[in-house]
Design an enzyme around this catalytic site. Sequence first.
Site, short mmCIF file in Angstrom:
data_model
loop_
_atom_site.label_atom_id
_atom_site.label_comp_id
_atom_site.label_asym_id
_atom_site.label_seq_id
_atom_site.Cartn_x
_atom_site.Cartn_y
_atom_site.Cartn_z
N CYS A 10 0.83 -1.20 0.00
CA CYS A 10 0.00 0.00 0.00
C CYS A 10 0.87 1.26 0.00
CB CYS A 10 -0.93 -0.01 1.22
SG CYS A 10 -1.84 1.55 1.45
N CYS A 41 0.25 3.20 3.61
CA CYS A 41 0.54 2.63 4.92
C CYS A 41 1.83 3.23 5.50
CB CYS A 41 0.67 1.11 4.82
SG CYS A 41 -0.92 0.24 4.85
N ASN A 45 -0.47 15.55 -3.23
CA ASN A 45 -0.74 14.39 -4.07
C ASN A 45 0.38 14.19 -5.10
OD1 ASN A 45 -1.92 12.49 -5.93
ND2 ASN A 45 -3.93 13.08 -5.16
N ASP A 46 0.87 12.97 -5.19
CA ASP A 46 1.94 12.66 -6.15
C ASP A 46 1.43 12.71 -7.58
OD1 ASP A 46 3.75 12.24 -4.05
OD2 ASP A 46 3.15 10.14 -3.85
N HIS A 59 -4.82 0.06 7.71
CA HIS A 59 -5.25 -0.08 6.32
C HIS A 59 -6.70 -0.55 6.22
CE1 HIS A 59 -4.46 -0.79 2.02
NE2 HIS A 59 -5.11 -1.93 2.14
N ASN A 89 -13.56 9.63 -2.32
CA ASN A 89 -14.10 8.61 -3.21
C ASN A 89 -14.11 7.30 -2.43
OD1 ASN A 89 -14.43 10.29 -5.41
ND2 ASN A 89 -12.36 9.94 -6.16
N SER A 109 -8.68 4.50 -5.81
CA SER A 109 -7.53 3.70 -6.24
C SER A 109 -6.85 2.98 -5.09
CB SER A 109 -6.51 4.60 -6.95
OG SER A 109 -6.04 5.61 -6.07
N HIS A 133 -7.08 2.17 1.56
CA HIS A 133 -6.62 2.77 2.81
C HIS A 133 -7.44 4.03 3.09
CE1 HIS A 133 -3.18 2.95 5.77
NE2 HIS A 133 -3.84 4.07 6.02
N HIS A 184 -8.62 7.45 3.38
CA HIS A 184 -8.02 8.74 3.03
C HIS A 184 -9.01 9.56 2.22
CE1 HIS A 184 -7.45 6.66 -0.79
NE2 HIS A 184 -7.19 7.83 -1.36
N GLN A 242 -9.26 13.40 -0.47
CA GLN A 242 -8.55 14.36 -1.31
C GLN A 242 -8.97 15.78 -0.95
OE1 GLN A 242 -6.46 13.20 -3.78
NE2 GLN A 242 -7.02 11.04 -3.60
N GLU A 295 -24.30 26.81 -6.65
CA GLU A 295 -24.75 26.64 -5.27
C GLU A 295 -24.47 27.89 -4.44
OE1 GLU A 295 -22.78 23.13 -3.93
OE2 GLU A 295 -24.22 21.77 -4.87
#
Length: 226
Positions: free
Chosen positions: A51, A54, A76-77, A115, A155, A163, A166, A168, A170, A184
């Site tokens: 992962c 982790c 974010n990578d 995880h 998500n 994807s 684990h 998490h 965004q 809105e």
Amino acid sequence: MELNPDIHPHRRFNPLLGEYVLVSPHRANRPWLGQVEDPQKYDTPAYDPKCYLCPGNPRTSGHRNPDYASIFAFPNDFAAVLPPPLPTLSSTPHPLLRIEPVVGACDVVVFHPRHDLTLAQLGDVEIMNVIEEWCKIYIERGYQPDIQHVQIFENKGSIMGCSNPHPHCQVWSTSAIPTLAAKEFDSLRHYSLSDKSVPSPDAPKGPRGESSIPVRIAQAPLFFMI
């Protein structure tokens, strides 16, 4: 015949977007010969050496996660937007086919080192840690001069494009306000200035004593929440 929203076609108004959507509940009884997905299995281990989120594991970017024991946040990578500067756009192929550059930043917030947990399975203190990290990133990104909108989202599940199982989320910070969010905001502003915004006695109030669309929806009968 009186309308029964459980069986009769009707349209419902979305006050945040100012538009109607068609609802056809009777179509749920139609025969289905299409694809059927098996329920997602969650027999995940507490630690996965493969992962990328982790503790202590390497990421594809070449960075290695620290041995964190609580919250872990990092850029974010594979960010959806990149920091400035970006190349300028000299021309567009057609006046109706417009494009424009967007700059910003994307952050990842890992909720917990384990995880196999979800946000709903965390304790009160652990959830508060997540909320405090959301607030921290929201304020930090929101004060950056190029940022106009900060969106925090998760998500959940592979069917939604997640994807990594684990726990998490965004945080996307962009130089432009997304279309739906802009609609809105306009609806919230117009409602707060209208006569309809008079709240019930026990409802939270704004600085001018007005109510808001989310508060009024939360107080609505169950029918309108379905």
